[in-house]
Write a protein that holds these residues in place. Structure first.
Motif, PDB file in Angstrom:
ATOM      1  N   PRO A 122       7.211   4.639   2.673  1.00  0.00           N
ATOM      2  CA  PRO A 122       6.631   4.087   4.402  1.00  0.00           C
ATOM      3  C   PRO A 122       5.138   3.053   4.517  1.00  0.00           C
ATOM      4  O   PRO A 122       5.301   2.498   5.255  1.00  0.00           O
ATOM      5  CB  PRO A 122       6.592   5.599   4.974  1.00  0.00           C
ATOM      6  CG  PRO A 122       7.695   6.278   4.506  1.00  0.00           C
ATOM      7  CD  PRO A 122       7.462   5.405   2.083  1.00  0.00           C
ATOM      8  N   LYS A 123       4.297   4.315   4.147  1.00  0.00           N
ATOM      9  CA  LYS A 123       3.187   3.034   3.389  1.00  0.00           C
ATOM     10  C   LYS A 123       3.113   1.613   3.251  1.00  0.00           C
ATOM     11  O   LYS A 123       2.897   1.085   3.517  1.00  0.00           O
ATOM     12  CB  LYS A 123       2.108   3.309   2.713  1.00  0.00           C
ATOM     13  CG  LYS A 123       1.366   4.470   3.051  1.00  0.00           C
ATOM     14  CD  LYS A 123       0.476   5.583   2.119  1.00  0.00           C
ATOM     15  CE  LYS A 123      -0.239   6.655   2.817  1.00  0.00           C
ATOM     16  NZ  LYS A 123      -1.563   7.265   2.009  1.00  0.00           N
ATOM     17  N   ILE A 124       4.025   1.047   2.020  1.00  0.00           N
ATOM     18  CA  ILE A 124       4.126  -0.096   1.735  1.00  0.00           C
ATOM     19  C   ILE A 124       4.823  -0.973   2.516  1.00  0.00           C
ATOM     20  O   ILE A 124       4.567  -2.081   2.505  1.00  0.00           O
ATOM     21  CB  ILE A 124       5.178   0.270   0.135  1.00  0.00           C
ATOM     22  CG1 ILE A 124       4.555   0.889  -1.258  1.00  0.00           C
ATOM     23  CG2 ILE A 124       5.594  -0.697  -0.589  1.00  0.00           C
ATOM     24  CD1 ILE A 124       5.285   0.873  -2.221  1.00  0.00           C
ATOM     25  N   ARG A 125       5.706   0.074   3.400  1.00  0.00           N
ATOM     26  CA  ARG A 125       7.118  -0.673   4.336  1.00  0.00           C
ATOM     27  C   ARG A 125       6.455  -0.927   5.707  1.00  0.00           C
ATOM     28  O   ARG A 125       5.957  -2.510   5.878  1.00  0.00           O
ATOM     29  CB  ARG A 125       8.163  -0.033   4.526  1.00  0.00           C
ATOM     30  CG  ARG A 125       9.047  -0.369   5.428  1.00  0.00           C
ATOM     31  CD  ARG A 125      10.390   0.213   5.764  1.00  0.00           C
ATOM     32  NE  ARG A 125      11.010   0.427   4.542  1.00  0.00           N
ATOM     33  CZ  ARG A 125      11.130   1.051   4.089  1.00  0.00           C
ATOM     34  NH1 ARG A 125      10.362   2.201   3.782  1.00  0.00           N
ATOM     35  NH2 ARG A 125      12.026   1.122   2.410  1.00  0.00           N
ATOM     36  N   ALA A 126       4.938  -0.592   5.716  1.00  0.00           N
ATOM     37  CA  ALA A 126       3.963  -0.788   7.061  1.00  0.00           C
ATOM     38  C   ALA A 126       2.931  -1.856   7.062  1.00  0.00           C
ATOM     39  O   ALA A 126       2.984  -2.287   7.428  1.00  0.00           O
ATOM     40  CB  ALA A 126       3.512   1.333   7.397  1.00  0.00           C
ATOM     41  N   CYS A 127       2.507  -2.212   5.873  1.00  0.00           N
ATOM     42  CA  CYS A 127       1.243  -3.090   4.723  1.00  0.00           C
ATOM     43  C   CYS A 127       2.541  -4.099   4.898  1.00  0.00           C
ATOM     44  O   CYS A 127       2.165  -5.206   5.651  1.00  0.00           O
ATOM     45  CB  CYS A 127       1.355  -2.610   3.837  1.00  0.00           C
ATOM     46  SG  CYS A 127       0.151  -1.523   3.455  1.00  0.00           S
ATOM     47  N   VAL A 128       3.496  -4.602   4.613  1.00  0.00           N
ATOM     48  CA  VAL A 128       4.005  -5.211   4.601  1.00  0.00           C
ATOM     49  C   VAL A 128       4.658  -6.162   5.789  1.00  0.00           C
ATOM     50  O   VAL A 128       4.057  -6.996   6.504  1.00  0.00           O
ATOM     51  CB  VAL A 128       5.619  -5.332   3.648  1.00  0.00           C
ATOM     52  CG1 VAL A 128       6.707  -6.374   3.528  1.00  0.00           C
ATOM     53  CG2 VAL A 128       5.534  -4.467   2.203  1.00  0.00           C
TER      54      VAL A 128
END
Length: 312
Positions: free
Chosen positions: A292-298
């Motif tokens: 979820p963090k990776i997706r939000a940053c992307v």
């Protein structure tokens, strides 16, 4: 291009998470006895350097890469060394994971008043150059800035000239792959684009020549440890041998032992850039706890890119 960039970034994180449970076990026989064949994320054992983490977590390398991704996202798709340094120090203020020697030395230099341009340890570990996928993801359209950012983020913790140049090399390799080159061609052409020490050409040549060998034999010959002189040709081997099979390449990288997380960051990054997001097993994406963090940053980086694009 977006599928390739997504593949590059997510495969680097997945490779790190896959290595978590087996990281720094050096005997392949022990790995086979304990895990048979690591095809999914596992919780580290009580004897692990990463005890306390769970299946799908990241090693301390992956945690630092995630901080780098958060930094470039917060800085609207740009690399800001001061912002990265602040976030990196915050990560380790109350960190419950493993803290390696390079990190301890860097934290000490920060405590002594050095800025991020001069805080780096003298560590020869390739891992300092291996967490660069976020800057390539964000800065792929500006190759010179991308290489400069890769060097700067590396030198902040690993201020060893060879490791810093390794970051530049792997950045150029990945840029070439994203533009459509086969990984083996990119490994060779990147040597021509940079003024590198002679050792680099030797590492690339030996790594490519080892591609027909079984991975265990090749990596045991090069060296399983963190040091750049052994890890670098081992990464080349894995990329060349498994250029069309990301999943198998990352599994074999783990099963040979040693610093599989450090190698995996680069193997995953390059093979992900070549084969794209769809080459990553769905289970690896779904069970990545940082997902979820990776997706939000992307999403944040992509939003910034659209807002900065000139009107048509």
């Amino acid at each position: 291009m977006d599928d390739k960039r997504q593949g590059m970034l997510w495969a680097a994180f997945a490779a790190d998470a896959l290595a978590l449970g087996a990281h720094w076990i050096y005997d392949p026989k022990v790995l086979r006895k304990r895990f048979k064949r690591l095809e999914q994320y596992v919780t580290p054992g009580s004897d692990s350097y990463h005890t306390g983490k769970s299946a799908g977590d990241l090693t301390h390398y992956g945690d630092q890469m995630l901080v780098l991704l958060e930094s470039v996202a917060a800085c609207h798709g740009r690399f800001d060394l001061q912002d990265f340094a602040r976030r990196w120090q915050n990560l380790f203020r109350n960190y419950t994971g493993y803290v390696d020697k390079a990190t301890k030395a860097t934290l000490q230099r920060f405590a002594e008043g050095y800025g991020p341009e001069a805080s780096g340890s003298s560590s020869t570990d390739l891992a300092g150059a291996a967490r660069i996928a976020p800057v390539i993801y964000a800065l792929w359209s500006d190759p010179k800035s991308c290489v400069a950012a890769a060097r700067a983020q590396t030198a902040m913790t690993h201020n060893n000239a060879t490791v810093v140049e390794a970051a530049a090399y792997w950045t150029v390799v990945t840029q070439e792959v994203l533009l459509g080159k086969h990984p083996e061609n990119a490994l060779e052409s990147a040597l021509q684009k940079l003024s590198l020490p002679e050792a680099f050409a030797s590492w690339v040549r030996h790594g490519l020549e080892s591609a027909p060998m079984e991975t265990e034999a090749a990596v045991l010959d090069f060296g399983q440890s963190c040091a750049v002189d052994g890890a670098f040709p081992s990464v080349v081997h894995c990329i060349a041998r498994y250029a069309n099979d990301l999943r198998e390449g990352l599994i074999q990288n783990v099963m040979v032992g040693g610093d599989s997380a450090g190698r995996g960051l680069l193997v995953g990054m390059v093979l992900g850039a070549y084969l794209g997001f769809q080459a990553i097993p769905t289970e690896w994406i779904e069970k990545l706890l940082a997902g979820p963090k990776i997706r939000a940053c992307v999403e944040q980086i992509e939003l910034s890119r659209r807002q900065q694009a000139p009107p048509r």
